[in-house]
Design an enzyme around this catalytic site. Structure first.
Site, short mmCIF file in Angstrom:
data_model
loop_
_atom_site.label_atom_id
_atom_site.label_comp_id
_atom_site.label_asym_id
_atom_site.label_seq_id
_atom_site.Cartn_x
_atom_site.Cartn_y
_atom_site.Cartn_z
CG HIS A 41 -1.96 -1.09 1.15
ND1 HIS A 41 -2.95 -1.24 2.11
CD2 HIS A 41 -2.18 -2.08 0.25
CE1 HIS A 41 -3.71 -2.26 1.80
NE2 HIS A 41 -3.27 -2.79 0.68
CD GLU A 43 -1.50 3.96 3.78
OE1 GLU A 43 -2.63 4.09 4.27
OE2 GLU A 43 -1.24 3.18 2.82
CB CYS A 66 -5.80 -1.16 6.00
SG CYS A 66 -4.14 -1.75 5.61
CB ALA A 145 -20.94 10.41 -28.21
#
Length: 316
Positions: A41, A43, A66, A145
């Site tokens: 992850h 971190e 987490c 579109a």
């Protein structure tokens, strides 16, 4: 934190079904962004880059770290072990396995935690993940579109190409950001689309057909689903789909719109007119019976792509 947001944007197409997260350790500007499933992850990567410099430092993370073990060890443990003094979190994680547990665990370990920095920007960036973890259903993007007179195809059904190359490349970028792309079986029979990512980097999404597609259709192999659209979204959510992109046709687009299931409308407008009332519209089916029943939204952005306009709109 804004640097962490930019790092997260760089891995948008590679982390699903995990969230795309960025992290920075200061002082030093040590950086990390979440890797594909099974990888470290954001971190953890930032802490690895910082090494001993992480002790007493501040770690910034766009999403709450987490506190549970999955494919990787808890980020909270890595933060505490590294001796980080303060953690600044953009938004809390609504995942039932986290939901404030990461913040509580850090504070219990004596780490100062601040939550809510750049929260609005990060909620927008992580909107598909936050919705799927909160509701069980994916974030739904309806891509359309049309010409300036609101038509998507000629009376004979021909529609390629209404928009130019830049708009088509942008639509492929959205496909790459989506875990699933949804079309009706009628569109498959009429246009035989491949629904792959060709004009942008990324992997092909899960192709979902509402109804039955011919065995020889280019969209195969596809997941074929029928029935209530809410149940369809529930099934995609169970499969880990964070963002589902609805590509048509007009019947499917109208059904999603009238059911109130669209989170974001992306409309590409070409500087062209069919010039009559016999060309095909954006939606089929019944619309608002009176002006008082008119659907109204909020324009989020307008961008020029080549000769076309890209208009992004959300429900009001």
């Amino acid at each position: 934190m804004r640097r962490a947001v930019a790092l997260a944007a760089g891995v948008r197409t590679t982390t699903s079904p995990n969230p795309w997260v960025g992290s920075v350790v200061e002082p030093g500007g040590f950086e990390g962004a979440t890797q594909p499933p099974g990888g470290p992850h954001a971190e953890v990567l930032a802490l690895r880059a910082a090494g001993d410099a992480a002790r007493g430092a501040t770690l910034y993370a766009t999403l709450e770290p987490c506190a549970h073990a999955g494919r990787t060890a808890p980020c909270v443990d890595a933060i505490v072990d590294a001796g980080v003094a303060r953690v600044v979190v953009g938004v809390e994680d609504p995942d039932e396995r986290v939901r404030g547990a990461g913040v509580r665990a850090l504070r219990a370990a004596g780490v100062t935690v601040d939550v809510g920095v750049c929260a609005e920007e990060i909620r927008s960036q992580l909107a598909p993940y936050l919705k799927q973890r909160s509701t069980g259903r994916p974030w739904v993007v309806l891509k359309l579109a049309a010409t300036l007179d609101g038509r998507t195809a000629a009376p004979d059904g021909s529609s390629r190409w209404i928009t130019g190359e830049a708009a088509r490349a942008d639509a492929h970028r959205m496909r790459a950001e989506s875990d699933a792309v949804i079309v009706g079986a009628g569109t498959v029979r009429a246009d035989d689309p491949a629904l792959t990512v060709r004009d942008a980097p990324g992997t092909d999404p899960l192709r979902v057909v509402l109804g039955r597609a011919p065995a020889e259709a280019r969209v195969q192999p596809a997941l074929e689903l029928e029935g209530d659209l809410g149940a369809v979204l529930d099934e995609l959510g169970r499969r880990g789909v964070l963002q589902a992109m609805v590509e048509g046709g007009a019947t499917v687009a109208g059904d999603f719109h009238r059911a109130g299931l669209v989170d974001r409308y992306v409309l590409y407008l070409a500087p062209a007119f069919f010039g009559g009332d016999d060309a095909r519209p954006l939606f089929t089916g019944s619309g608002a019976p009176t002006i008082g029943d008119l659907w109204r939204g909020r324009i989020e952005s307008v961008e020029r792509l080549g000769d076309d306009l890209r208009l992004e709109c959300s429900p009001a």
